[in-house]
Design a protein around this motif. Structure first.
Motif, PDB file in Angstrom:
ATOM      1  N   PRO B  61      71.562  33.021 -34.153  1.00 31.01           N
ATOM      2  CA  PRO B  61      70.800  32.565 -35.319  1.00 31.01           C
ATOM      3  C   PRO B  61      69.301  32.805 -35.118  1.00 31.01           C
ATOM      4  O   PRO B  61      68.734  32.360 -34.112  1.00 31.01           O
ATOM      5  CB  PRO B  61      71.101  31.060 -35.382  1.00 31.01           C
ATOM      6  CG  PRO B  61      72.146  30.791 -34.339  1.00 31.01           C
ATOM      7  CD  PRO B  61      72.085  31.902 -33.355  1.00 31.01           C
ATOM      8  N   LEU B  62      68.701  33.534 -36.044  1.00 26.99           N
ATOM      9  CA  LEU B  62      67.256  33.779 -36.012  1.00 26.99           C
ATOM     10  C   LEU B  62      66.726  33.361 -37.376  1.00 26.99           C
ATOM     11  O   LEU B  62      66.726  34.159 -38.316  1.00 26.99           O
ATOM     12  CB  LEU B  62      66.956  35.263 -35.749  1.00 26.99           C
ATOM     13  CG  LEU B  62      67.538  35.897 -34.480  1.00 26.99           C
ATOM     14  CD1 LEU B  62      67.261  37.405 -34.446  1.00 26.99           C
ATOM     15  CD2 LEU B  62      66.961  35.246 -33.221  1.00 26.99           C
ATOM     16  N   PRO B  63      66.291  32.099 -37.526  1.00 25.42           N
ATOM     17  CA  PRO B  63      65.872  31.595 -38.834  1.00 25.42           C
ATOM     18  C   PRO B  63      64.776  32.460 -39.458  1.00 25.42           C
ATOM     19  O   PRO B  63      63.859  32.887 -38.758  1.00 25.42           O
ATOM     20  CB  PRO B  63      65.339  30.194 -38.523  1.00 25.42           C
ATOM     21  CG  PRO B  63      65.935  29.824 -37.202  1.00 25.42           C
ATOM     22  CD  PRO B  63      66.169  31.095 -36.465  1.00 25.42           C
ATOM     23  N   GLY B  64      64.932  32.729 -40.743  1.00 23.61           N
ATOM     24  CA  GLY B  64      63.899  33.477 -41.470  1.00 23.61           C
ATOM     25  C   GLY B  64      64.038  34.984 -41.337  1.00 23.61           C
ATOM     26  O   GLY B  64      63.234  35.737 -41.891  1.00 23.61           O
ATOM     27  N   ILE B  65      65.048  35.455 -40.591  1.00 23.94           N
ATOM     28  CA  ILE B  65      65.234  36.904 -40.406  1.00 23.94           C
ATOM     29  C   ILE B  65      66.471  37.319 -41.195  1.00 23.94           C
ATOM     30  O   ILE B  65      67.513  36.663 -41.105  1.00 23.94           O
ATOM     31  CB  ILE B  65      65.454  37.222 -38.903  1.00 23.94           C
ATOM     32  CG1 ILE B  65      64.251  36.776 -38.064  1.00 23.94           C
ATOM     33  CG2 ILE B  65      65.764  38.698 -38.692  1.00 23.94           C
ATOM     34  CD1 ILE B  65      62.991  37.562 -38.283  1.00 23.94           C
ATOM     35  N   GLY B  66      66.349  38.398 -41.960  1.00 24.86           N
ATOM     36  CA  GLY B  66      67.481  38.899 -42.747  1.00 24.86           C
ATOM     37  C   GLY B  66      68.662  39.214 -41.831  1.00 24.86           C
ATOM     38  O   GLY B  66      68.475  39.709 -40.723  1.00 24.86           O
ATOM     39  N   ARG B  67      69.873  38.908 -42.301  1.00 30.86           N
ATOM     40  CA  ARG B  67      71.039  39.038 -41.450  1.00 30.86           C
ATOM     41  C   ARG B  67      71.339  40.505 -41.161  1.00 30.86           C
ATOM     42  O   ARG B  67      71.146  41.372 -42.004  1.00 30.86           O
ATOM     43  CB  ARG B  67      72.232  38.369 -42.154  1.00 30.86           C
ATOM     44  CG  ARG B  67      73.284  37.873 -41.221  1.00 30.86           C
ATOM     45  CD  ARG B  67      74.009  36.667 -41.811  1.00 30.86           C
ATOM     46  NE  ARG B  67      75.123  36.319 -40.936  1.00 30.86           N
ATOM     47  CZ  ARG B  67      76.306  36.931 -40.979  1.00 30.86           C
ATOM     48  NH1 ARG B  67      76.528  37.872 -41.864  1.00 30.86           N
ATOM     49  NH2 ARG B  67      77.254  36.592 -40.125  1.00 30.86           N
ATOM     50  N   GLY B  68      71.797  40.799 -39.943  1.00 31.68           N
ATOM     51  CA  GLY B  68      72.151  42.168 -39.571  1.00 31.68           C
ATOM     52  C   GLY B  68      73.210  42.167 -38.494  1.00 31.68           C
ATOM     53  O   GLY B  68      73.595  41.114 -37.982  1.00 31.68           O
ATOM     54  N   MET B  69      73.723  43.357 -38.197  1.00 36.09           N
ATOM     55  CA  MET B  69      74.749  43.503 -37.167  1.00 36.09           C
ATOM     56  C   MET B  69      74.210  44.389 -36.056  1.00 36.09           C
ATOM     57  O   MET B  69      73.594  45.417 -36.320  1.00 36.09           O
ATOM     58  CB  MET B  69      76.001  44.176 -37.747  1.00 36.09           C
ATOM     59  CG  MET B  69      76.840  43.319 -38.663  1.00 36.09           C
ATOM     60  SD  MET B  69      77.556  41.883 -37.827  1.00 36.09           S
ATOM     61  CE  MET B  69      78.758  42.671 -36.744  1.00 36.09           C
ATOM     62  N   ALA B  70      74.466  43.981 -34.822  1.00 34.65           N
ATOM     63  CA  ALA B  70      74.083  44.816 -33.675  1.00 34.65           C
ATOM     64  C   ALA B  70      75.345  45.354 -33.032  1.00 34.65           C
ATOM     65  O   ALA B  70      76.315  44.617 -32.836  1.00 34.65           O
ATOM     66  CB  ALA B  70      73.287  43.994 -32.667  1.00 34.65           C
ATOM     67  N   ARG B  71      75.327  46.653 -32.730  1.00 43.54           N
ATOM     68  CA  ARG B  71      76.481  47.301 -32.085  1.00 43.54           C
ATOM     69  C   ARG B  71      75.980  48.287 -31.063  1.00 43.54           C
ATOM     70  O   ARG B  71      74.867  48.783 -31.164  1.00 43.54           O
ATOM     71  CB  ARG B  71      77.298  48.089 -33.119  1.00 43.54           C
ATOM     72  CG  ARG B  71      78.093  47.227 -34.066  1.00 43.54           C
ATOM     73  CD  ARG B  71      79.101  48.060 -34.851  1.00 43.54           C
ATOM     74  NE  ARG B  71      79.800  47.212 -35.811  1.00 43.54           N
ATOM     75  CZ  ARG B  71      79.339  46.907 -37.013  1.00 43.54           C
ATOM     76  NH1 ARG B  71      78.184  47.401 -37.422  1.00 43.54           N
ATOM     77  NH2 ARG B  71      80.013  46.108 -37.814  1.00 43.54           N
ATOM     78  N   GLU B  72      76.862  48.584 -30.091  1.00 48.79           N
ATOM     79  CA  GLU B  72      76.560  49.687 -29.177  1.00 48.79           C
ATOM     80  C   GLU B  72      76.854  50.972 -29.919  1.00 48.79           C
ATOM     81  O   GLU B  72      77.953  51.160 -30.424  1.00 48.79           O
ATOM     82  CB  GLU B  72      77.445  49.611 -27.931  1.00 48.79           C
ATOM     83  CG  GLU B  72      76.957  48.622 -26.905  1.00 48.79           C
ATOM     84  CD  GLU B  72      77.693  48.760 -25.569  1.00 48.79           C
ATOM     85  OE1 GLU B  72      77.977  49.894 -25.157  1.00 48.79           O
ATOM     86  OE2 GLU B  72      77.972  47.718 -24.958  1.00 48.79           O
ATOM     87  N   GLU B  73      75.866  51.838 -30.013  1.00 50.89           N
ATOM     88  CA  GLU B  73      76.075  53.152 -30.633  1.00 50.89           C
ATOM     89  C   GLU B  73      75.625  54.170 -29.612  1.00 50.89           C
ATOM     90  O   GLU B  73      74.441  54.311 -29.349  1.00 50.89           O
ATOM     91  CB  GLU B  73      75.260  53.270 -31.918  1.00 50.89           C
ATOM     92  CG  GLU B  73      75.747  52.316 -32.998  1.00 50.89           C
ATOM     93  CD  GLU B  73      75.027  52.513 -34.329  1.00 50.89           C
ATOM     94  OE1 GLU B  73      74.336  53.530 -34.502  1.00 50.89           O
ATOM     95  OE2 GLU B  73      75.161  51.627 -35.192  1.00 50.89           O
ATOM     96  N   GLY B  74      76.611  54.862 -29.033  1.00 48.09           N
ATOM     97  CA  GLY B  74      76.258  55.737 -27.922  1.00 48.09           C
ATOM     98  C   GLY B  74      75.738  54.859 -26.811  1.00 48.09           C
ATOM     99  O   GLY B  74      76.355  53.863 -26.450  1.00 48.09           O
TER     100      GLY B  74
END
Lengths: 404, 270
Positions: B61-74
């Motif tokens: 949770p990062l309040p005030g930050i638009g939601r996003g997804m983090a993934r390993e890419e390469g």
């Protein structure tokens, strides 16, 4: 001379220990300072230069002719603070007449890194290296069980004795310091890298320690260069652990993960080609890889291209790599490795050490272990070298296919 | 060392004590203010097949930050949000709004550490300086040659080699402490690290043990200064995973030097 310097530094230590002696007016820092960082292995010499133009102060940190600009200088209480913004580092000193005492400070990721620093007004004494030290030395740096080659160059320049340390992948910048009798103490400090080399001539052998940072020490021995090649040129520095199967995994152009453990690679000789569509030399290597695949696939050769692209974003990279595949009619899988920086390659292929060049071709034996790595490629413009390399790749593939 | 040889001994001792106290002040300041201080850590989370970051509900949770997804890419972790794509190269702090993200760890096992403002801070507690527990040791080589991975003091995993063993001359102890060579923060730098437990572990100092690095003293000798022993970062915040004690590194006496720990003062994750 040496004992005089020792006495001076001892006084500086004493002054530093007092903490807050100064109810004096800040002294003028403008000028040249002969400075030293106090490492566990002794002082690392460098120069601190402060100029003033129109009331504005500017400064530089210098190791011989290698200088790094100080980004800002400000007064903070009785301390003068030199900011090194590029490195999130600073030097805070108290000026007391003809001496500076303070500390180099860097924020660090695991805790603050602080190294005591002191300086005396005046240029660093010009030292001239004796003939017994001048020249080119082949060194072995010893770290644990590993010894890695370095070349030390010691020369006399109009500015005094200078040194250079060269590794397989590059050099550490210029070193300056004291080379007298049979001893060398030379340093390189640019506000981030902290390097000191100390050595003593013992018969024909130079024995010493390479210090990096506050507490890291690597012993070395060096002998005079015979002219025989000691370092490995950049095209050959790339190495891999060949004791275990080499692992790779990345998505193909359709997003399906292709991995070294897939059934299609089991018991096969594999050529893993690290390339980028942006790299002209890679274009020259592509037709050879296609040819090898056509000629040897039936006998057990697999080829995989691993692309490292500018965007690192599959929606941009996949169409780009597809065009490359179609242009050269590549019949083997092409995978998307990410962006084309060395860190990305190292991160995706942790078994590969010292990646420097696009393209790099890794030859894997039928057991999946690395048998050969070729960094770079001689394109058609090199004529006979190009032909020789093509023949060499073909021979190597045939040799690996014969083995079980 | 050579330069200090001509100084009177009393002055040297005073200087060393002064250095220790200054180091402690600077460390406390770093803990209280540094953007990557362990007190600023919000969460460390394995990326796995992908994790969400941003406004609640999110894995991080990062309040005030638009939601996003983090993934390993390469080879790297990429955070994708409506506003665009942010790459998180290994080990590099990347600002996202008022937060800082750092990805680390080997491919396939990458973790993201999210740092925010320091919300609470308890100054570290130290045993009084104990000059007798600043000892000189020789490093005895190890027979083990392979590289392996351990959890470092900062809760991220690092590749290390076993550098050898040291046997500090301490009353009633014949223990040889295992020493690992761990990567430093810059190229060509390494540290000789010891993670040890002793009679104070759990009764005055951190239960899992403390870390101390060897200071080269020349001639193959090292200073093992227990006054400089520090807690793993998991002692400051339960947001950190805790390194498991190293085999054999338990001293049979109370090392009343270095950093203390008071279990009565729990440090919950923010």
């Amino acid at each position: 001379m040496k004992s005089g310097l020792r006495a001076l530094l001892c006084l500086l230590v004493a002054a530093g220990a007092g903490d807050g002696l100064g109810a004096q007016a800040p002294a003028n820092p403008v000028g040249r300072w002969s400075a030293a960082l106090d490492l566990a292995g002794g002082p690392l010499p460098f120069q601190l230069l402060v100029d003033e133009h129109g009331g504005l102060r500017a400064g530089r940190l210098c190791s011989a002719t290698d200088c790094q600009a100080i980004s800002a200088i400000r007064q903070e209480g009785d301390s003068l603070v030199f900011e090194l913004a590029d490195y999130a580092a600073s030097i805070a000193v108290v000026v007391r007449g003809d001496s500076l005492v303070g500390r180099y400070h860097n924020v660090g990721r695991r805790g603050p890194r602080t190294i005591p620093l002191r300086a005396a007004r005046g240029a660093m004494p010009v030292s001239s290296a004796p003939a017994t030290l001048v020249g080119r030395w082949d060194a072995w740096f010893q770290s644990g069980f590993d010894a890695t080659p370095r070349v030390l160059l010691i020369e006399n320049t109009p500015g005094g004795a200078e040194g250079t340390i060269i590794s397989n992948s590059g050099d550490y910048g210029r070193f300056a310091g004291e080379m007298k009798g049979d001893t060398i103490r030379m340093g390189h400090f640019d506000g981030s890298f902290v390097y000191l080399l100390t050595a003593r001539l013992d018969g024909d052998t130079l024995r010493g320690i390479f210090h990096a940072g506050l507490r890291s020490q690597t012993p070395f021995v060096a002998v005079r260069s015979t002219g025989r090649r000691h370092l490995t040129p950049p095209t050959e520095v790339t190495r891999a652990d060949s004791t275990t199967p080499f692992a790779f995994a990345a998505p193909d152009l359709e997003g399906r993960t292709v991995s070294s453990t897939d059934a299609r690679f089991r018991g096969k000789v594999v050529l893993l080609d690290i390339f980028g569509t942006w790299c002209p030399t890679c274009h020259e290597a592509a037709p050879l890889l296609a040819e090898l695949y056509r000629d040897y696939h039936a006998r057990g050769l697999e080829v995989v291209g691993l692309a490292f692209e500018v965007a690192g974003d599959s929606t941009v990279d996949a169409p780009q790599v597809r065009r490359y595949r179609d242009k050269f009619g590549l019949p083997f899988p092409l995978l998307l490795g990410g962006t084309s920086d060395v860190e990305t390659v190292a991160g995706l292929l942790p078994g590969l050490d010292g990646f420097t060049a696009f393209p790099t071709t890794i030859f894997l034996g039928r057991d999946g272990r690395v048998r050969r790595i070729h960094a770079g490629f001689y394109g058609a413009a090199t004529g006979s070298a190009h032909e020789a390399l093509k023949a060499e790749f073909r021979r190597e593939v045939e040799r690996l296919l014969r083995k079980n | 060392m050579v330069l200090l040889a001509s100084c009177p001994l009393s002055l040297l001792t005073a200087q060393q004590g002064d250095d220790l106290l200054r180091e402690r002040r600077e460390y406390a300041h770093w803990l209280a203010t540094a953007p990557l201080s362990p007190y600023a850590l919000l969460r460390i989370q394995p990326v796995g097949p992908g994790i969400s970051l941003g406004a609640e509900p999110s894995d991080i949770p990062l309040p005030g930050i638009g939601r996003g997804m983090a993934r390993e890419e390469g080879a790297q972790v990429v955070l994708r949000r409506d506003s665009g794509r942010v790459a998180l190269p290994p080990g590099r702090p990347v600002p996202v709004g008022t937060f800082t993200l750092v990805a680390s760890g080997p491919p396939g096992r990458t973790v993201i550490a999210a740092f925010g403002p320091v919300r609470h801070f308890t100054p570290p507690l130290w045993y009084p300086p104990a000059p007798a527990l600043d000892v000189t040791v020789a490093l005895q080589p190890s027979g083990r040659r392979d590289a392996f991975r351990i959890l470092g003091p900062d809760g991220t995993d690092v590749e290390v080699h076993e550098a050898g063993f040291v046997q500090p001359a301490l009353p009633g102890s014949t223990v040889r402490l295992r020493v690992y060579r761990v990567p430093g923060e810059e190229a060509d730098e390494t540290e000789l690290l010891i993670y040890f437990r002793d009679g104070t572990s759990g009764t005055g100092s951190y239960p899992a043990g403390r870390f101390v690095t060897l200071i080269p003293a020349g001639g193959g000798q090292y200073r093992l200064d227990f006054n400089r022993a520090r807690n793993p970062f998991c002692a400051y915040s339960s947001a950190f995973p805790c390194p498991a004690p190293w085999p054999g590194n338990t001293l049979p006496l109370r090392i009343e030097a270095g950093e203390q720990y008071h279990a009565a003062d729990p440090h919950p994750a923010p």
